[in-house]
Scaffold this active site. Structure first.
Site, short mmCIF file in Angstrom:
data_model
loop_
_atom_site.label_atom_id
_atom_site.label_comp_id
_atom_site.label_asym_id
_atom_site.label_seq_id
_atom_site.Cartn_x
_atom_site.Cartn_y
_atom_site.Cartn_z
N GLY A 1 0.83 -1.20 0.00
CA GLY A 1 0.00 0.00 0.00
C GLY A 1 0.86 1.25 0.00
CG ASN A 2 -0.21 4.80 -1.45
OD1 ASN A 2 -0.83 5.69 -0.87
ND2 ASN A 2 -0.69 4.16 -2.51
NE ARG A 3 5.20 6.11 5.01
CZ ARG A 3 5.32 5.20 5.99
NH1 ARG A 3 4.33 5.04 6.84
NH2 ARG A 3 6.42 4.50 6.10
#
Ligand code: CTP
Ligand code: CA
Length: 229
Positions: free
Chosen positions: A33-35
């Site tokens: 995923g990412n932030r």
């Protein structure tokens, strides 16, 4: 003010907004995923709805509540996001604020990947390119939203890189987000935006994400106002 008055400049228009990260599965229990917090995309969906548009928000996993008065479609992967966006059409306005993973894991394991016996090799992952949702909706021959807006997070030559991205993706406007050190970044509450259109670049001051959303909604209202009067 009346529903069709100044308070609802986008009444009668349909808007599609994407927000948040995508999650790309490695196996049934793991993902990449990412932030992205979804704060900017959700604020835009809220502002467009308050301006009177009928809004569908397609969003990845976020910790935010659903915005009031907005139809929310929750997805995980980039491919699910593309399918949900296609299902949400037709729309007059499309704003792509999601942080879509550029790649997915080429072969999602059907079962949980087990740790090998002691001394066994670590697994390796290979990747496949995800569909570009913005480019694919902007490139529709039929049913393209009249106003397609993308984001670009850049750390240098912000307006220049954003103008190139606008041309490459075939969208109408790019909100170029200056994420160089000391400016707005993932998870923060403010952004420094340069709006790139066919007429050049507008430099906005540093604004909260809510202010960016409200200014964008007003700018979209001006755009459609100009076209119809
Ligand atoms: N975007 C998208 N689908 C993707 C990748 C990006 O819809 N698979 C959208 C984003 O929501 C954003 C815009 O495209 O509105 C720009 O995303 P960005 O990551 O800046 O562009 P890329 O073309 O992926 O370039 P790079 O990451 O190399 O800067
Ligand atoms: Ca990218």
């Amino acid at each position: 003010e009346s529903y069709f008055g100044k308070g609802a400049p986008l009444a009668g228009l349909r808007a599609l907004v994407t927000s948040g990260p995508t999650y790309e599965a490695i196996d049934p229990v793991r993902f990449i995923g990412n932030r992205s917090s979804g704060k900017q995309g959700h604020a835009i969906a809220t502002a467009l709805a308050r301006a009177g548009a009928a809004v569908t928000l397609v969003c990845g996993p976020v910790a935010l509540p659903d915005p009031a008065g907005v139809k929310v479609v929750r997805i995980e992967s980039a491919r699910e996001m593309l399918a949900a966006c296609e299902s949400a059409l037709p729309a007059d306005i499309a704003v792509f604020a999601a942080a879509v993973a550029d790649w997915r894991v080429a072969q999602e394991a059907p079962q949980k990947i087990k740790k090998p016996a002691e001394g066994g090799a670590a697994p390796t992952l290979s990747f496949a390119e995800n569909p570009d949702i913005l480019a694919s909706i902007a490139g529709l021959k039929q049913g393209r939203p009249a106003l397609v807006i993308g984001f670009a997070a850049e750390t240098e030559k912000v307006a220049e890189h954003a103008a190139a991205k606008r041309a490459r993706k075939g969208c109408d406007w790019i909100l170029a987000n200056d994420v160089s050190a000391g400016t707005g970044t993932f998870g923060g509450d403010a952004n420094t935006i340069h709006l790139v259109t066919e007429n050049g670049t507008e430099d906005w001051p540093r604004l909260t994400k809510q202010q960016v959303a409200e200014r964008l909604a007003a700018r979209i209202g001006d755009h459609f106002g100009k076209k119809t009067t």
